[in-house]
Design a protein around this motif. Structure first.
Motif, PDB file in Angstrom:
ATOM      1  N   ALA A 131       0.820  -1.304   0.018  1.00 23.14           N
ATOM      2  CA  ALA A 131       0.018  -0.053  -0.045  1.00 23.14           C
ATOM      3  C   ALA A 131       0.929   1.250   0.000  1.00 23.14           C
ATOM      4  CB  ALA A 131      -1.196  -0.138   1.266  1.00 23.14           C
ATOM      5  N   GLY A 132       2.026   1.288   0.713  1.00 21.89           N
ATOM      6  CA  GLY A 132       2.780   2.355   0.806  1.00 21.89           C
ATOM      7  C   GLY A 132       3.615   2.691  -0.602  1.00 21.89           C
ATOM      8  N   HIS A 133       3.756   1.507  -1.194  1.00 21.74           N
ATOM      9  CA  HIS A 133       4.419   1.740  -2.781  1.00 21.74           C
ATOM     10  C   HIS A 133       3.474   2.241  -3.493  1.00 21.74           C
ATOM     11  CE1 HIS A 133       7.643  -0.976  -1.430  1.00 21.74           C
ATOM     12  NE2 HIS A 133       7.086  -1.909  -1.697  1.00 21.74           N
ATOM     13  N   ILE A 134       2.021   2.036  -3.440  1.00 25.52           N
ATOM     14  CA  ILE A 134       1.098   2.235  -4.430  1.00 25.52           C
ATOM     15  C   ILE A 134       0.876   3.795  -4.025  1.00 25.52           C
ATOM     16  CG2 ILE A 134      -1.342   2.287  -4.967  1.00 25.52           C
ATOM     17  CD1 ILE A 134      -1.022  -0.723  -4.441  1.00 25.52           C
ATOM     18  N   ARG A 135       0.672   4.081  -2.678  1.00 24.30           N
ATOM     19  CA  ARG A 135       0.753   5.724  -2.249  1.00 24.30           C
ATOM     20  C   ARG A 135       1.863   6.451  -2.667  1.00 24.30           C
ATOM     21  NH1 ARG A 135       0.949   5.751   3.672  1.00 24.30           N
ATOM     22  NH2 ARG A 135       3.208   5.417   3.119  1.00 24.30           N
ATOM     23  N   SER A 136       3.171   6.143  -2.751  1.00 22.34           N
ATOM     24  CA  SER A 136       4.262   6.610  -3.168  1.00 22.34           C
ATOM     25  C   SER A 136       4.163   7.011  -4.638  1.00 22.34           C
ATOM     26  CB  SER A 136       5.412   6.066  -2.894  1.00 22.34           C
ATOM     27  OG  SER A 136       5.729   6.049  -1.405  1.00 22.34           O
ATOM     28  N   GLY A 137       3.683   5.767  -5.577  1.00 16.46           N
ATOM     29  CA  GLY A 137       3.478   6.259  -6.939  1.00 16.46           C
ATOM     30  C   GLY A 137       2.614   7.036  -7.083  1.00 16.46           C
ATOM     31  N   LEU A 138       1.432   6.955  -6.565  1.00 11.78           N
ATOM     32  CA  LEU A 138       0.178   7.967  -6.860  1.00 11.78           C
ATOM     33  C   LEU A 138       0.630   9.374  -6.552  1.00 11.78           C
ATOM     34  CD1 LEU A 138      -2.702   6.021  -5.523  1.00 11.78           C
ATOM     35  CD2 LEU A 138      -2.404   6.467  -7.577  1.00 11.78           C
ATOM     36  N   LEU A 139       1.236   9.371  -5.555  1.00 12.54           N
ATOM     37  CA  LEU A 139       1.936  10.883  -4.950  1.00 12.54           C
ATOM     38  C   LEU A 139       2.943  11.458  -6.281  1.00 12.54           C
ATOM     39  CD1 LEU A 139       2.106  10.498  -1.373  1.00 12.54           C
ATOM     40  CD2 LEU A 139       0.406  11.629  -2.705  1.00 12.54           C
ATOM     41  N   PHE A 140       3.623  10.436  -6.495  1.00 12.52           N
ATOM     42  CA  PHE A 140       4.483  10.744  -7.638  1.00 12.52           C
ATOM     43  C   PHE A 140       3.819  11.474  -8.908  1.00 12.52           C
ATOM     44  CE2 PHE A 140       7.247  10.157 -11.483  1.00 12.52           C
ATOM     45  CZ  PHE A 140       8.115  10.757 -11.160  1.00 12.52           C
ATOM     46  N   VAL A 141       2.913  10.586  -9.292  1.00 14.67           N
ATOM     47  CA  VAL A 141       2.257  10.942 -10.586  1.00 14.67           C
ATOM     48  C   VAL A 141       1.393  12.255 -10.254  1.00 14.67           C
ATOM     49  CG1 VAL A 141      -0.084  10.530 -11.984  1.00 14.67           C
ATOM     50  CG2 VAL A 141       1.806   8.644 -11.452  1.00 14.67           C
ATOM     51  N   GLY A 142       0.925  12.364  -9.081  1.00 11.79           N
ATOM     52  CA  GLY A 142       0.087  13.667  -8.595  1.00 11.79           C
ATOM     53  C   GLY A 142       1.003  15.015  -8.875  1.00 11.79           C
ATOM     54  N   VAL A 143       2.415  14.740  -8.087  1.00  9.93           N
ATOM     55  CA  VAL A 143       3.181  16.007  -8.192  1.00  9.93           C
ATOM     56  C   VAL A 143       3.671  16.277  -9.881  1.00  9.93           C
ATOM     57  CG1 VAL A 143       5.467  16.556  -7.399  1.00  9.93           C
ATOM     58  CG2 VAL A 143       4.167  15.411  -5.860  1.00  9.93           C
ATOM     59  N   VAL A 144       3.779  15.233 -10.501  1.00  5.63           N
ATOM     60  CA  VAL A 144       4.082  15.506 -11.879  1.00  5.63           C
ATOM     61  C   VAL A 144       3.130  16.248 -12.657  1.00  5.63           C
ATOM     62  CG1 VAL A 144       4.581  14.571 -14.150  1.00  5.63           C
ATOM     63  CG2 VAL A 144       5.896  13.433 -12.095  1.00  5.63           C
ATOM     64  N   PHE A 145       2.001  15.864 -12.406  1.00  8.92           N
ATOM     65  CA  PHE A 145       0.790  16.658 -12.937  1.00  8.92           C
ATOM     66  C   PHE A 145       0.665  18.097 -12.565  1.00  8.92           C
ATOM     67  CE2 PHE A 145      -0.642  12.805 -14.863  1.00  8.92           C
ATOM     68  CZ  PHE A 145      -1.513  13.037 -16.008  1.00  8.92           C
ATOM     69  N   MET A 146       0.746  18.466 -11.165  1.00 11.60           N
ATOM     70  CA  MET A 146       0.995  19.511 -10.405  1.00 11.60           C
ATOM     71  C   MET A 146       1.920  20.493 -10.979  1.00 11.60           C
ATOM     72  SD  MET A 146      -1.623  19.870  -8.391  1.00 11.60           S
ATOM     73  CE  MET A 146      -2.877  18.632  -8.908  1.00 11.60           C
ATOM     74  N   VAL A 147       3.183  19.975 -11.192  1.00 14.36           N
ATOM     75  CA  VAL A 147       4.237  20.882 -11.408  1.00 14.36           C
ATOM     76  C   VAL A 147       4.291  21.320 -12.795  1.00 14.36           C
ATOM     77  CG1 VAL A 147       6.884  20.854 -11.678  1.00 14.36           C
ATOM     78  CG2 VAL A 147       5.795  19.785  -9.740  1.00 14.36           C
ATOM     79  N   PHE A 148       4.091  20.360 -13.851  1.00 13.02           N
ATOM     80  CA  PHE A 148       3.897  20.625 -15.106  1.00 13.02           C
ATOM     81  C   PHE A 148       2.553  21.053 -15.671  1.00 13.02           C
ATOM     82  CE2 PHE A 148       7.598  17.487 -14.677  1.00 13.02           C
ATOM     83  CZ  PHE A 148       8.624  18.317 -14.982  1.00 13.02           C
ATOM     84  N   LYS A 149       1.720  20.767 -15.006  1.00  7.81           N
ATOM     85  CA  LYS A 149       0.153  21.375 -15.325  1.00  7.81           C
ATOM     86  C   LYS A 149      -0.283  20.853 -16.532  1.00  7.81           C
ATOM     87  CE  LYS A 149       0.207  25.292 -12.164  1.00  7.81           C
ATOM     88  NZ  LYS A 149       0.813  24.459 -11.004  1.00  7.81           N
ATOM     89  N   PHE A 150      -0.296  19.695 -16.976  1.00  9.63           N
ATOM     90  CA  PHE A 150      -0.664  19.037 -17.982  1.00  9.63           C
ATOM     91  C   PHE A 150      -2.165  19.288 -18.036  1.00  9.63           C
ATOM     92  CE2 PHE A 150       2.677  15.898 -16.949  1.00  9.63           C
ATOM     93  CZ  PHE A 150       3.481  16.193 -17.986  1.00  9.63           C
TER      94      PHE A 150
END
Length: 150
Positions: A131-150
């Motif tokens: 569950a921690g791996h999944i959370r970290s992966g999801l947060l990474f995806v979210g941060v990428v979308f937030m930073v680059f504003k796709f």
């Protein structure tokens, strides 16, 4: 006001994602040692932090994110990066609150009850780690979308 809300939103994300990655590194390091008692001891300390810090950081990330969408012109819920960010954060919070936290509590109960069998503890720890791996992966995806504003 906008800058303060953005600052608290970013701090919440940093605590949530940074803590998640740090915990994964600690658990991986303890797992490689092969000492189950050390792994369980570390897991209990990390589990207490997960309940207190990560759940709160996830919820505050979402609250400040919603607040920003309401006050910043041009930031709309229909924007892809906002929608992805909300979905990713909400999914990670749900995983933490309703999947990982009950298993963390179950491990704590099994370890502290002298009459309980601890055979299920390694499996529960593995489930929480996944569950921690999944959370970290999801947060990474979210941060990428937030930073680059796709």
């Amino acid at each position: 006001m906008r800058n303060w809300i953005l600052l608290f939103h970013i701090f919440s994300v940093i605590i949530w994602m940074g803590g998640s990655i740090y915990v994964e590194a600690l658990m991986a390091s303890a797992g490689r040692l092969g000492d189950e008692s050390s792994l369980v001891g570390l897991f209990r300390r990390v589990g207490a932090t997960n309940r207190r810090l990560f759940n709160l950081a996830g919820i505050t990330t979402i609250v400040f994110g919603f607040w920003l969408v309401f006050i910043v012109p041009g930031w709309e819920f229909e924007t892809i990066w906002v929608t992805v960010g909300i979905l990713v954060a909400a999914t990670a919070v749900v995983i933490d609150l309703f999947y990982a936290t009950p298993r963390i509590d179950r491990v704590e109960d099994l370890v502290t009850d002298p009459e309980a069998s601890s055979d299920a503890v390694p499996g529960l720890i593995s489930q929480v780690a996944m569950a921690g791996h999944i959370r970290s992966g999801l947060l990474f995806v979210g941060v990428v979308f937030m930073v680059f504003k796709f």
